[in-house]
Design a protein around this motif. Structure first.
Motif, PDB file in Angstrom:
ATOM      1  N   ILE A 249     -10.100   5.535  -0.095  1.00  0.00           N
ATOM      2  CA  ILE A 249      -9.419   5.092  -1.304  1.00  0.00           C
ATOM      3  C   ILE A 249      -7.993   4.709  -0.938  1.00  0.00           C
ATOM      4  CG2 ILE A 249      -8.658   5.758  -3.611  1.00  0.00           C
ATOM      5  CD1 ILE A 249     -10.994   7.660  -3.748  1.00  0.00           C
ATOM      6  N   VAL A 250      -7.619   3.511  -1.353  1.00  0.00           N
ATOM      7  CA  VAL A 250      -6.281   2.983  -1.064  1.00  0.00           C
ATOM      8  C   VAL A 250      -5.552   2.762  -2.382  1.00  0.00           C
ATOM      9  CG1 VAL A 250      -4.967   1.109  -0.015  1.00  0.00           C
ATOM     10  CG2 VAL A 250      -7.123   1.860   1.024  1.00  0.00           C
ATOM     11  N   SER A 251      -4.313   3.229  -2.481  1.00  0.00           N
ATOM     12  CA  SER A 251      -3.497   3.003  -3.675  1.00  0.00           C
ATOM     13  C   SER A 251      -2.392   2.013  -3.359  1.00  0.00           C
ATOM     14  CB  SER A 251      -2.889   4.320  -4.171  1.00  0.00           C
ATOM     15  OG  SER A 251      -2.020   4.873  -3.202  1.00  0.00           O
TER      16      SER A 251
ATOM     17  N   VAL B  56       0.853  -1.193   0.000  1.00  0.00           N
ATOM     18  CA  VAL B  56       0.000   0.000   0.000  1.00  0.00           C
ATOM     19  C   VAL B  56       0.887   1.240   0.000  1.00  0.00           C
ATOM     20  CG1 VAL B  56      -1.669   1.344   1.327  1.00  0.00           C
ATOM     21  CG2 VAL B  56      -1.927  -1.143   1.127  1.00  0.00           C
ATOM     22  N   THR B  57       0.558   2.219  -0.842  1.00  0.00           N
ATOM     23  CA  THR B  57       1.367   3.445  -0.914  1.00  0.00           C
ATOM     24  C   THR B  57       0.673   4.652  -0.302  1.00  0.00           C
ATOM     25  OG1 THR B  57       0.499   3.906  -3.142  1.00  0.00           O
ATOM     26  CG2 THR B  57       2.567   2.670  -2.990  1.00  0.00           C
ATOM     27  N   ARG B  58      -0.665   4.662  -0.265  1.00  0.00           N
ATOM     28  CA  ARG B  58      -1.370   5.846   0.234  1.00  0.00           C
ATOM     29  C   ARG B  58      -2.812   5.477   0.531  1.00  0.00           C
ATOM     30  NH1 ARG B  58      -2.693  10.095   2.435  1.00  0.00           N
ATOM     31  NH2 ARG B  58      -2.482  12.210   1.620  1.00  0.00           N
TER      32      ARG B  58
ATOM     33  N   VAL C  56      -4.040  11.391  -9.131  1.00  0.00           N
ATOM     34  CA  VAL C  56      -3.198  10.203  -8.968  1.00  0.00           C
ATOM     35  C   VAL C  56      -1.891  10.431  -9.704  1.00  0.00           C
ATOM     36  CG1 VAL C  56      -2.995   7.727  -9.382  1.00  0.00           C
ATOM     37  CG2 VAL C  56      -5.217   8.718  -8.781  1.00  0.00           C
ATOM     38  N   GLY C  57      -0.777  10.320  -8.979  1.00  0.00           N
ATOM     39  CA  GLY C  57       0.555  10.411  -9.575  1.00  0.00           C
ATOM     40  C   GLY C  57       1.213   9.049  -9.615  1.00  0.00           C
TER      41      GLY C  57
ATOM     42  N   VAL D 223       1.441   3.418  -8.145  1.00  0.00           N
ATOM     43  CA  VAL D 223       0.849   4.703  -7.767  1.00  0.00           C
ATOM     44  C   VAL D 223       1.683   5.236  -6.615  1.00  0.00           C
ATOM     45  CG1 VAL D 223      -1.191   5.880  -6.868  1.00  0.00           C
ATOM     46  CG2 VAL D 223      -1.444   3.994  -8.497  1.00  0.00           C
ATOM     47  N   THR D 224       2.391   6.325  -6.840  1.00  0.00           N
ATOM     48  CA  THR D 224       3.345   6.830  -5.856  1.00  0.00           C
ATOM     49  C   THR D 224       2.830   8.011  -5.049  1.00  0.00           C
ATOM     50  OG1 THR D 224       4.327   8.157  -7.621  1.00  0.00           O
ATOM     51  CG2 THR D 224       5.346   6.033  -7.150  1.00  0.00           C
ATOM     52  N   ALA D 225       1.760   8.658  -5.507  1.00  0.00           N
ATOM     53  CA  ALA D 225       1.209   9.796  -4.770  1.00  0.00           C
ATOM     54  C   ALA D 225      -0.262   9.925  -5.130  1.00  0.00           C
ATOM     55  CB  ALA D 225       1.962  11.087  -5.094  1.00  0.00           C
ATOM     56  N   MET D 226      -1.027  10.464  -4.195  1.00  0.00           N
ATOM     57  CA  MET D 226      -2.471  10.569  -4.417  1.00  0.00           C
ATOM     58  C   MET D 226      -3.025  11.623  -3.475  1.00  0.00           C
ATOM     59  SD  MET D 226      -5.221   7.419  -4.399  1.00  0.00           S
ATOM     60  CE  MET D 226      -4.873   6.994  -2.692  1.00  0.00           C
ATOM     61  N   THR D 227      -3.979  12.422  -3.962  1.00  0.00           N
ATOM     62  CA  THR D 227      -4.617  13.420  -3.107  1.00  0.00           C
ATOM     63  C   THR D 227      -5.960  13.822  -3.696  1.00  0.00           C
ATOM     64  OG1 THR D 227      -4.258  15.526  -1.957  1.00  0.00           O
ATOM     65  CG2 THR D 227      -3.618  15.453  -4.257  1.00  0.00           C
TER      66      THR D 227
END
Length: 877
Positions: free
Chosen positions: A291-293, A278-280, A339-340, A325-329
């Motif tokens: 929401i989980v990335s 999990v990343t974010r 989504v980055g 997926v390395t970043a999310m907001t």
């Protein structure tokens, strides 16, 4: 022959001749008067031209800043003495104070422009290590996840107050040209002479045990009221177990004692493949979804509306296979998910109610925008608090500021320090700067000015996919009930509304005005014309605000109540006039001549009134027979078919087809047949012929309408839809009333200016007065008549008060004659008094004025070209 005149007679004749010659000389006063008048007219004309050009220049000067790019105002870089890895950063809206939080609890408050340390605090984490961190949109409420499975909440904000100059403490230190420091506070002089005082507010709450495993991701939201705040946070532990916790806090207003009640719910397992991490995690402010990335390119959306039975609603791949997926907001409002990815891609997703069966709630994440990718992997995303902006940082140290809605990169910044260390970035609350702090404590801040980031030509005139909409569309909505809603500045609905209002107004005005002009110019007695024309010209002086008031408060409710009678009237009034005309033909010639003039005119008026009364009587029956008893219900498509309305719409066309066919097949024989009949008998036969043709047209029209219904066509949902009280039909009525006098007066003058010998020649060749009017007088006066129509259209396009009061002011794009609209001019009148000077809405309203100016200029130019063509043709007659 000798001259018999005497010398005295010669001298008298000479004096008479000299007097005659002197009388032919122009007086000097007349010459100077003409010169002065010519100069005044020339200067006046030039002043008008300069005034118009001045208005255009002014409008362009106000509008052009909308298209200006951003302006960099400054950049600063320095090193903080954190001695630990920085995990969180916050800054105040004035770009004065910053707070940096280190992994082992060190909190440093510093002066943003200079890097001067203001204060230093130390949180006690009881030996636990921070493994995850997240905060609210304002960044002053932070959740910290630890390796012992606990979560703690911290307040890292700022307090603002005002200090009078006389109350300033002694021993203040000058930090820069603007700020003073003392006692852990920053003092900044403001325009009143007092000092804005800023200080940091730092507090750490107690630990909440969430799991027996380390917390690897956390998100945090604050809501509720001051007396009863609510905290919601979501966590993911090392076993990939997702939990959502909600804390309700009750504050005793007397003792300020706080009672915290926390409930935690385990969410369904993600069932991730081995090695997937999990990343974010993101939690919505309302707590209805999480929401989980993950690093396999997926995002997983949970439906939390029923916390007793949470569901994994959707798992969606948002990146290529193997791309993490390395970043999310969320953007402000939390309807847009940014989504980055590891490959530098930045995409924006909307959660839309598509009704799909692939998810448990009928909603799904739909990619709405794909922004320009960054050169390397996205390592951090941070949203703006007040606009749809966000800052993205990649692994190569690039710091780009995006505006999502306008789909543009506002600034391309770059770190000037060590780009190999991870960093945390934020946009200052006023969206006028970015601050980035690396893990090593290196701070870099940029200050800029971007006044109108949400406006581009594409936003103004193109389709934009806004939050909450199912597809890209044209929308005008400059304000909303909440600050989180973004303004929408598409001018297309306003241009459409302007053309719709003008179209329906001209649809009613042109036939009536031109018919009246032809009638009073060519057929009525001079005494009638001398009375009618001044009355029509007086109608033009009626204030449009009065007409709008009447339309809104009298006409609109009346039309809604008597809609059946109104529809009948469209057909009954022409039929009444036709019946009156045939009845007139049946009169004996002596009686017809005696009643010509005012009596005939009054008889026509009586015919119209009688027909209108008949329409009122027949209205309910008409509505019952054709529209199943309720016209407004019929327009919604709930009852009946589209046949009745198409029957009415096709009736004029059907009559033209029948009349054309009769003329082609039997026209010559019919005229020969009537030629031997007396006037009364011919009138009766002609009336019978008209009734037969009308019956044939009714049958043909209904057959066409039934055929269209059989093949599946229904006008409802197109130019016919649900009925609103203030609609384009009412606007068309009342605007036509305002425009008719203008068109009538100019057209009637143009028709009267046609030389009389052309009429005489036509009549002498055997043409009837109607043929003379239609084929000789009207073509000769075509340039003037066309100018009259275009003058009327110009007034209809620019009309304001009638549309403001009678159109409903709904900026929608549909040709439905029973729906409202909003025009450019009405929009300016409504919103300009509320617009902040030099703000985005203010300048867009001036752009609307410029658009209206250009539309009028183009229409008038094309009209002048057509008029010149008509004029050349008239000279050839």
């Amino acid at each position: 022959m000798p001259d018999s005149t005497t010398p005295s007679e010669h001298s008298a004749a000479a004096r008479t001749e000299r007097k005659r010659l002197r009388s032919l000389d122009t007086k000097r006063s007349v010459i100077w008067g003409e010169r002065i008048a010519g100069a005044v007219i020339t200067v006046g004309g030039l002043m008008v031209i300069f005034a118009v050009l001045g208005i255009m220049v002014f409008l362009f000067r106000v509008v052009m800043p909308l298209m200006d790019g951003g302006e960099m105002l400054g950049n600063t870089r320095y090193q903080l003495d954190t001695q630990q890895d920085v995990i969180w950063v916050n800054g105040d809206e004035f770009q004065t104070l910053g707070i940096a939080v280190a992994a082992e609890g060190r909190v440093i408050t510093y002066h943003v422009p200079t890097g001067t340390e203001i204060s230093r605090d130390q949180f006690d984490f009881n030996g636990a290590n921070v493994t995850a961190v997240s905060g609210t949109l304002s960044r002053d409420q932070v959740a910290l996840g630890f390796d012992d499975g606990t979560v703690r909440f911290a307040e890292l904000g700022f307090a603002t107050s005002t200090t009078a100059r006389r109350n300033l403490p002694d021993g203040l230190t000058q930090l820069d040209d603007r700020d003073l420091m003392g006692d852990g506070r920053i003092f900044t002089e403001v325009g009143t002479g007092d000092f804005r005082t800023l200080s940091s507010v730092i507090d750490l709450g107690e630990a909440d045990a969430i799991s027996d495993q380390p917390i690897i991701a956390v998100d945090y939201r604050v809501g509720g009221t001051r007396e009863r705040p609510t905290l919601a946070f979501a966590t993911v532990d090392a076993t990939n177990q997702v939990r959502v916790s909600r804390s309700r806090i009750q504050v005793n207003m007397m003792t300020n004692e706080r009672t915290v009640t926390t409930t935690t719910s385990d969410l369904p397992s993600l069932n991730l493949a081995p090695g997937v991490a999990v990343t974010r995690i993101l939690l919505s402010g309302t707590g209805d979804r999480a929401i989980v990335s993950t690093d396999d390119g997926f995002v997983h959306r949970y439906d939390l509306r029923n916390m007793d039975a949470p569901q994994l609603a959707e798992s969606r791949r948002v990146g290529d296979a193997g791309v993490a997926v390395t970043a999310m907001t969320f953007l402000s409002g939390e309807d847009s998910l940014v989504v980055g990815s590891e490959d530098g891609e930045i995409n924006v997703y909307f959660r839309l109610q598509t009704g799909t069966s692939a998810t448990t709630d009928g909603r799904e994440l739909v990619r709405a925008r794909t922004h320009v990718p960054m050169p390397a992997a996205i390592v951090d995303l941070s949203e703006a608090q007040r606009q749809k902006e966000f800052v993205a940082v990649d692994a190569q140290g690039n710091v780009w500021v995006y505006h999502s809605t306008s789909d543009q990169i506002l600034f391309e910044l770059a770190r000037s320090g060590d780009v190999t260390t991870d960093s945390t970035a934020m946009i200052f609350p006023r969206s006028n700067g970015v601050m980035l702090v690396s893990q090593g404590g290196e701070v870099e801040a940029w200050q800029y000015n971007q006044r109108h980031p949400e406006v581009t030509l594409r936003v103004l005139f193109g389709r934009i996919w806004y939050e909450g909409y199912m597809e890209p569309t044209f929308v005008w909505q400059s304000t909303a009930g909440t600050d989180l809603a973004e303004p929408k500045y598409s001018l297309v609905p306003l241009i459409f509304g302007t053309m719709k209002a003008a179209f329906y107004a001209m649809l009613f005005a042109v036939p009536i005005a031109l018919g009246a002009a032809i009638y009073t110019s060519e057929f009525v007695d001079r005494r009638v014309r001398a009375t009618v024309k001044p009355m029509m010209e007086m109608m033009e002086s009626l204030p449009t605000v009065v007409l709008g008031f009447i339309a809104a408060l009298v006409l609109a409710p009346l039309v809604e109540e008597w809609i059946g009678a109104v529809l009948v009237g469209f057909f009954a009034l022409p039929m009444g006039l036709m019946l009156g005309a045939f009845a007139w033909q049946m009169l004996p010639p002596n009686l017809a001549i005696r009643l010509d003039g005012f009596p005939k005119f009054f008889l026509m008026g009586a015919s119209i009134l009688i027909t209108a009364q008949v329409a009122i009587w027949l209205g309910p029956l008409f509505e019952q027979v054709l529209f199943y008893g309720d016209f407004k219900q019929w327009t919604t498509g709930r009852v009946g078919t589209g046949t009745p309305f198409m029957f009415l719409i096709l009736l004029p066309l059907s009559y033209l087809i029948v009349a054309w066919s009769f003329r082609k097949l039997l026209g010559h024989q019919y005229r020969a047949f009537l030629g031997d009949r007396e006037r009364a008998a011919a009138g009766r036969i002609d009336a019978l012929r008209w009734l037969v043709m009308l019956a044939a047209a009714l049958v043909l029209s209904y057959a066409f309408a039934a055929l269209l219904t059989a093949i599946g066509y229904d006008p409802r949902g197109g130019f016919i839809d649900s009925y609103q009280q203030r609609n384009a039909l009412v606007v068309g009525f009342i605007m036509a009333f305002a425009v008719i006098p203008n068109i009538y007066t100019l057209a009637e003058d143009a028709l009267n200016a046609v030389p009389g010998h052309l009429r005489a020649a036509s009549l002498a060749c055997g043409a009837t007065p109607w043929q003379t009017s239609l084929w000789v007088v009207l073509p000769t006066a075509a340039s003037g008549v066309f100018s009259a129509v275009m003058m009327g259209m110009g007034r209809a396009v620019g009309e304001t008060m009638i549309v403001v009061m009678a159109a409903g002011n709904t900026p929608i794009m549909e040709w439905n004659i029973f729906s409202g609209l909003r025009t450019l001019s009405a929009n300016i009148a409504i919103e300009l008094p509320e617009a902040v000077k030099d703000g985005t809405n203010y300048r867009v309203l001036f752009l609307a004025a410029l658009t209206l100016f250009i539309m009028t200029f183009v229409i008038n130019t094309l009209a002048e070209l057509v008029r010149q063509r008509f004029r050349k043709r008239a000279f050839q007659l």
